[in-house]
Write a protein that holds these residues in place. Structure first.
Motif, PDB file in Angstrom:
ATOM      1  N   MET A   1     -27.104  -5.983 -62.708  1.00 53.24           N
ATOM      2  CA  MET A   1     -25.723  -5.508 -62.800  1.00 53.24           C
ATOM      3  C   MET A   1     -25.658  -3.982 -62.760  1.00 53.24           C
ATOM      4  O   MET A   1     -24.805  -3.398 -62.113  1.00 53.24           O
ATOM      5  N   THR A   2     -26.621  -3.324 -63.456  1.00 59.10           N
ATOM      6  CA  THR A   2     -26.604  -1.857 -63.491  1.00 59.10           C
ATOM      7  C   THR A   2     -26.889  -1.272 -62.116  1.00 59.10           C
ATOM      8  O   THR A   2     -26.282  -0.279 -61.721  1.00 59.10           O
ATOM      9  N   ARG A   3     -27.817  -1.890 -61.372  1.00 59.54           N
ATOM     10  CA  ARG A   3     -28.114  -1.407 -60.026  1.00 59.54           C
ATOM     11  C   ARG A   3     -26.910  -1.598 -59.113  1.00 59.54           C
ATOM     12  O   ARG A   3     -26.607  -0.755 -58.272  1.00 59.54           O
ATOM     13  N   ARG A   4     -26.248  -2.733 -59.278  1.00 56.14           N
ATOM     14  CA  ARG A   4     -25.071  -2.993 -58.459  1.00 56.14           C
ATOM     15  C   ARG A   4     -23.951  -2.001 -58.774  1.00 56.14           C
ATOM     16  O   ARG A   4     -23.227  -1.572 -57.880  1.00 56.14           O
ATOM     17  N   ALA A   5     -23.792  -1.658 -60.039  1.00 52.28           N
ATOM     18  CA  ALA A   5     -22.752  -0.708 -60.430  1.00 52.28           C
ATOM     19  C   ALA A   5     -23.008   0.653 -59.798  1.00 52.28           C
ATOM     20  O   ALA A   5     -22.088   1.287 -59.262  1.00 52.28           O
ATOM     21  N   ARG A   6     -24.256   1.108 -59.851  1.00 45.87           N
ATOM     22  CA  ARG A   6     -24.600   2.395 -59.226  1.00 45.87           C
ATOM     23  C   ARG A   6     -24.366   2.339 -57.720  1.00 45.87           C
ATOM     24  O   ARG A   6     -23.737   3.223 -57.135  1.00 45.87           O
ATOM     25  N   SER A   9     -20.643   2.196 -56.775  1.00 44.02           N
ATOM     26  CA  SER A   9     -19.985   3.483 -56.988  1.00 44.02           C
ATOM     27  C   SER A   9     -20.314   4.463 -55.869  1.00 44.02           C
ATOM     28  O   SER A   9     -19.429   5.124 -55.314  1.00 44.02           O
ATOM     29  N   VAL A  10     -21.608   4.547 -55.541  1.00 39.87           N
ATOM     30  CA  VAL A  10     -22.042   5.491 -54.509  1.00 39.87           C
ATOM     31  C   VAL A  10     -21.437   5.131 -53.156  1.00 39.87           C
ATOM     32  O   VAL A  10     -20.889   5.996 -52.453  1.00 39.87           O
ATOM     33  N   VAL A  11     -21.516   3.867 -52.784  1.00 41.94           N
ATOM     34  CA  VAL A  11     -21.017   3.443 -51.471  1.00 41.94           C
ATOM     35  C   VAL A  11     -19.514   3.675 -51.353  1.00 41.94           C
ATOM     36  O   VAL A  11     -19.031   4.195 -50.334  1.00 41.94           O
ATOM     37  N   VAL A  12     -18.754   3.318 -52.386  1.00 41.16           N
ATOM     38  CA  VAL A  12     -17.300   3.461 -52.331  1.00 41.16           C
ATOM     39  C   VAL A  12     -16.899   4.929 -52.231  1.00 41.16           C
ATOM     40  O   VAL A  12     -16.042   5.305 -51.418  1.00 41.16           O
ATOM     41  N   ILE A  13     -17.525   5.786 -53.033  1.00 41.25           N
ATOM     42  CA  ILE A  13     -17.166   7.206 -53.016  1.00 41.25           C
ATOM     43  C   ILE A  13     -17.547   7.852 -51.684  1.00 41.25           C
ATOM     44  O   ILE A  13     -16.770   8.639 -51.113  1.00 41.25           O
ATOM     45  N   VAL A  14     -18.720   7.506 -51.160  1.00 40.18           N
ATOM     46  CA  VAL A  14     -19.129   8.053 -49.862  1.00 40.18           C
ATOM     47  C   VAL A  14     -18.179   7.586 -48.760  1.00 40.18           C
ATOM     48  O   VAL A  14     -17.786   8.372 -47.886  1.00 40.18           O
ATOM     49  N   LEU A  15     -17.784   6.320 -48.787  1.00 40.17           N
ATOM     50  CA  LEU A  15     -16.838   5.812 -47.790  1.00 40.17           C
ATOM     51  C   LEU A  15     -15.485   6.513 -47.882  1.00 40.17           C
ATOM     52  O   LEU A  15     -14.870   6.834 -46.858  1.00 40.17           O
ATOM     53  N   CYS A  16     -15.028   6.770 -49.104  1.00 39.08           N
ATOM     54  CA  CYS A  16     -13.761   7.483 -49.277  1.00 39.08           C
ATOM     55  C   CYS A  16     -13.839   8.876 -48.655  1.00 39.08           C
ATOM     56  O   CYS A  16     -12.916   9.312 -47.950  1.00 39.08           O
ATOM     57  N   GLY A  17     -14.949   9.576 -48.907  1.00 42.67           N
ATOM     58  CA  GLY A  17     -15.119  10.896 -48.314  1.00 42.67           C
ATOM     59  C   GLY A  17     -15.180  10.843 -46.797  1.00 42.67           C
ATOM     60  O   GLY A  17     -14.585  11.679 -46.104  1.00 42.67           O
ATOM     61  N   LEU A  60     -17.896  13.402 -50.137  1.00 41.75           N
ATOM     62  CA  LEU A  60     -19.115  12.871 -49.511  1.00 41.75           C
ATOM     63  C   LEU A  60     -20.368  13.343 -50.239  1.00 41.75           C
ATOM     64  O   LEU A  60     -21.257  12.549 -50.566  1.00 41.75           O
ATOM     65  N   ALA A  61     -20.435  14.649 -50.485  1.00 41.53           N
ATOM     66  CA  ALA A  61     -21.599  15.207 -51.179  1.00 41.53           C
ATOM     67  C   ALA A  61     -21.696  14.676 -52.599  1.00 41.53           C
ATOM     68  O   ALA A  61     -22.793  14.381 -53.097  1.00 41.53           O
ATOM     69  N   LEU A  62     -20.564  14.543 -53.264  1.00 44.07           N
ATOM     70  CA  LEU A  62     -20.544  14.025 -54.634  1.00 44.07           C
ATOM     71  C   LEU A  62     -21.093  12.604 -54.676  1.00 44.07           C
ATOM     72  O   LEU A  62     -21.899  12.258 -55.542  1.00 44.07           O
ATOM     73  N   GLY A  63     -20.655  11.764 -53.733  1.00 40.07           N
ATOM     74  CA  GLY A  63     -21.133  10.385 -53.701  1.00 40.07           C
ATOM     75  C   GLY A  63     -22.624  10.298 -53.444  1.00 40.07           C
ATOM     76  O   GLY A  63     -23.324   9.500 -54.073  1.00 40.07           O
ATOM     77  N   ALA A  64     -23.130  11.127 -52.532  1.00 41.14           N
ATOM     78  CA  ALA A  64     -24.566  11.112 -52.239  1.00 41.14           C
ATOM     79  C   ALA A  64     -25.375  11.575 -53.446  1.00 41.14           C
ATOM     80  O   ALA A  64     -26.409  10.994 -53.782  1.00 41.14           O
ATOM     81  N   ALA A  65     -24.910  12.636 -54.119  1.00 38.53           N
ATOM     82  CA  ALA A  65     -25.637  13.164 -55.275  1.00 38.53           C
ATOM     83  C   ALA A  65     -25.579  12.211 -56.458  1.00 38.53           C
ATOM     84  O   ALA A  65     -26.490  12.197 -57.302  1.00 38.53           O
ATOM     85  N   VAL A 142      -8.259   4.436 -54.224  1.00 45.06           N
ATOM     86  CA  VAL A 142      -9.557   3.781 -54.420  1.00 45.06           C
ATOM     87  C   VAL A 142     -10.559   4.757 -55.027  1.00 45.06           C
ATOM     88  O   VAL A 142     -11.362   4.397 -55.902  1.00 45.06           O
ATOM     89  N   LEU A 143     -10.528   6.020 -54.581  1.00 48.39           N
ATOM     90  CA  LEU A 143     -11.432   7.030 -55.123  1.00 48.39           C
ATOM     91  C   LEU A 143     -11.189   7.246 -56.614  1.00 48.39           C
ATOM     92  O   LEU A 143     -12.140   7.387 -57.392  1.00 48.39           O
ATOM     93  N   ILE A 144      -9.933   7.263 -57.027  1.00 52.89           N
ATOM     94  CA  ILE A 144      -9.622   7.423 -58.451  1.00 52.89           C
ATOM     95  C   ILE A 144     -10.188   6.251 -59.256  1.00 52.89           C
ATOM     96  O   ILE A 144     -10.787   6.436 -60.322  1.00 52.89           O
ATOM     97  N   VAL A 145     -10.021   5.040 -58.735  1.00 51.19           N
ATOM     98  CA  VAL A 145     -10.557   3.853 -59.408  1.00 51.19           C
ATOM     99  C   VAL A 145     -12.084   3.924 -59.466  1.00 51.19           C
ATOM    100  O   VAL A 145     -12.697   3.584 -60.489  1.00 51.19           O
ATOM    101  N   ALA A 146     -12.710   4.380 -58.381  1.00 56.10           N
ATOM    102  CA  ALA A 146     -14.168   4.505 -58.351  1.00 56.10           C
ATOM    103  C   ALA A 146     -14.655   5.517 -59.384  1.00 56.10           C
ATOM    104  O   ALA A 146     -15.666   5.297 -60.062  1.00 56.10           O
ATOM    105  N   GLY A 147     -13.937   6.626 -59.522  1.00 62.64           N
ATOM    106  CA  GLY A 147     -14.314   7.609 -60.537  1.00 62.64           C
ATOM    107  C   GLY A 147     -14.205   7.048 -61.941  1.00 62.64           C
ATOM    108  O   GLY A 147     -15.073   7.278 -62.787  1.00 62.64           O
ATOM    109  N   ALA A 148     -13.149   6.276 -62.192  1.00 70.59           N
ATOM    110  CA  ALA A 148     -12.997   5.643 -63.503  1.00 70.59           C
ATOM    111  C   ALA A 148     -14.098   4.619 -63.743  1.00 70.59           C
ATOM    112  O   ALA A 148     -14.603   4.483 -64.874  1.00 70.59           O
ATOM    113  N   PHE A 149     -14.500   3.907 -62.692  1.00 69.33           N
ATOM    114  CA  PHE A 149     -15.585   2.932 -62.812  1.00 69.33           C
ATOM    115  C   PHE A 149     -16.901   3.618 -63.152  1.00 69.33           C
ATOM    116  O   PHE A 149     -17.695   3.103 -63.952  1.00 69.33           O
TER     117      PHE A 149
END
Length: 203
Positions: A1-6, A9-17, A60-65, A142-149
């Motif tokens: 579950m923890t790996r999936r959460a990470r 989060s990364v995939v959604v934020i990168v896609l938003c960017g 984009l950079a935030l999601g990758a980092a 979606v990005l706001i929801v991803a940040g909250a997640f």
């Protein structure tokens, strides 16, 4: 579950960017000029919202980092995602629903050579929006929801590099004490000292 959460989060934020960057190159508004010929001008997202492209690249950079940072920076990046998403959502909604003259002024000025918001407004007959502002507004939501997640799950993410540290700790260490070649070297030095004093080292 923890790996999936990470990963989620990364995939959604990168896609938003990425979608934000693409959206910045697409036509957001179409301006019809009141010049008798009814010329039309297309206004890209980057002109309608000048910070769209740079902030999308920052997302984009935030999601990758986010895939490699520790616990503290996860919270920082999650908060930044919410802040950037909220800012871009407000700017995008204003363009999508209000069609302000300020969003098209730079394109009209570049095309006609007439500057000043009042003068530009007098040149405009109509301003219509494409579907891109609405699509991009959903992306920022979606990005706001991803940040909250990220903020909600960051503590449960597995730490990066933990597996390698565990392997290093489990690896056996060499026993302390002189090594064979060290002892041989010491004997050679002693024999040389005996010869220097005129003694027979083989005695």
């Amino acid at each position: 579950m923890t790996r999936r959460a990470r990963l989620l989060s990364v995939v959604v934020i990168v896609l938003c960017g990425a979608i934000g960057v693409i959206s910045s190159t697409q036509t957001w508004l179409t301006v019809e000029l009141a010049d008798g010929a009814h010329h039309t001008l297309e206004v890209p997202g980057a002109s309608a919202v000048p910070v769209l492209a740079p902030l999308s690249l920052a997302v984009l950079a935030l999601g990758a980092a986010l895939s490699i940072v520790g616990l503290v920076l996860r919270y920082v990046f999650g908060a930044l995602a919410i802040l950037v998403g909220g800012t871009l959502a407000w700017l995008t909604a204003r363009v999508a629903f209000e069609h302000p003259v300020s969003a098209v002024a730079s394109v009209v000025t570049e095309s006609t050579g007439i500057a000043g918001q009042k003068s530009v407004a007098q040149l405009i007959a109509t301003i219509s929006a494409s579907g891109w502002p609405a699509v991009t507004l959903v992306v920022w939501a979606v990005l706001i929801v991803a940040g909250a997640f990220v903020l909600a799950t960051a503590r449960r993410w597995s730490g990066t590099g933990r597996r390698y540290r565990t392997e290093d700790a489990a690896r056996p260490t060499a026993p302390a004490g002189p090594r064979p070649h060290d002892a041989a070297g010491s004997h050679a030095i002693d024999d040389w000292d005996d010869l220097s004093r005129g003694e027979d080292p083989t005695a």
